[in-house]
Design an enzyme around this catalytic site. Sequence first.
Site: not given
Ligand code: NAP
Length: 246
Positions: A66, A93, A165, A169
Amino acid sequence: MAESKKIITLITGASSGIGLELAVQLAADPNNHVLLCSRSLEKGELALQEVQSRKLPGTVELLQLDVASQESIAAAAKTVEERHGRIDALVNNAGTGSAALPPEEAFPQTYLTNAVGPYFVTEAFLPLLKTSITTPRILNVSSGAGSMTRRLANTHAQGFWGLPYSASKAALNLISVTQAVVYGDMGIKVFAFSPGFVESNLGPHNKVANGAQTTEEGTRPMVGILKGERDEEHGGFLAKGGQYPW
Ligand SMILES: NC(=O)c1ccc[n+]([C@@H]2O[C@H](COP(=O)([O-])OP(=O)(O)OC[C@H]3O[C@@H](n4cnc5c(N)ncnc54)[C@H](OP(=O)(O)O)[C@@H]3O)[C@@H](O)[C@H]2O)c1
């Protein structure tokens, strides 16, 4: 391949979305060992099963982490030190959107998970990166929403993400360039990376039907960065096929 010769990559927040897909894409290579980190062991077990069901040649191991908990970070670093004595790449990530929360909750939550967490995770794993068997790399998963240049130009509206958010970032971006300056002298390559709009669990809008890339597409450029294909862009804010302005 013997585990002692594999490239060990630790991915935070790998229970879903981009992190889980990155574990799958890395496991397609027999030279890779992935430390699939999840804050929830239950979700992590499901993610591990998902990767293992693909019968890929690389190996994957589940680790509870975490990023918002100092105790959890310290315990994970101790476990990896005892089991492996090193990592070769760290992918910060884990992230949260918090779009549905009021600002007084969204600001501390996004800063803790998206900026403070990656800072402390990196500090905890730095000794293990220093013993890497290859060029060590840190990949901080940021967002185009954190670009101040784009915000000033007003070409990238904060949209449904909101200021907490985006600001978290931008904070991660400064942490990333600071790591590039400080750790660059140690031979560690550091990158901020924006995947663009990608299908995931980040928010209700992250669907292909809304114009998002598939998770497979959005994650793919990270594999090349981790292989060293963009090492000359150390310290940059990378995106698919180019860079974002800070
Ligand atoms: N998808 C997009 O369009 C996009 C665009 C720009 C940047 N990003 C970035 O990409 C990264 C991955 O996000 P994603 O899009 O794949 O979204 P996602 O499917 O919601 O994945 C985020 C992951 O982070 C985990 N997480 C949240 N809080 C945490 C904590 N305190 N400790 C450990 N793990 C934690 C979540 O776990 P839980 O399941 O337990 O919540 C989940 O596994 C993020 O940094 C996001 O900001 C995404």
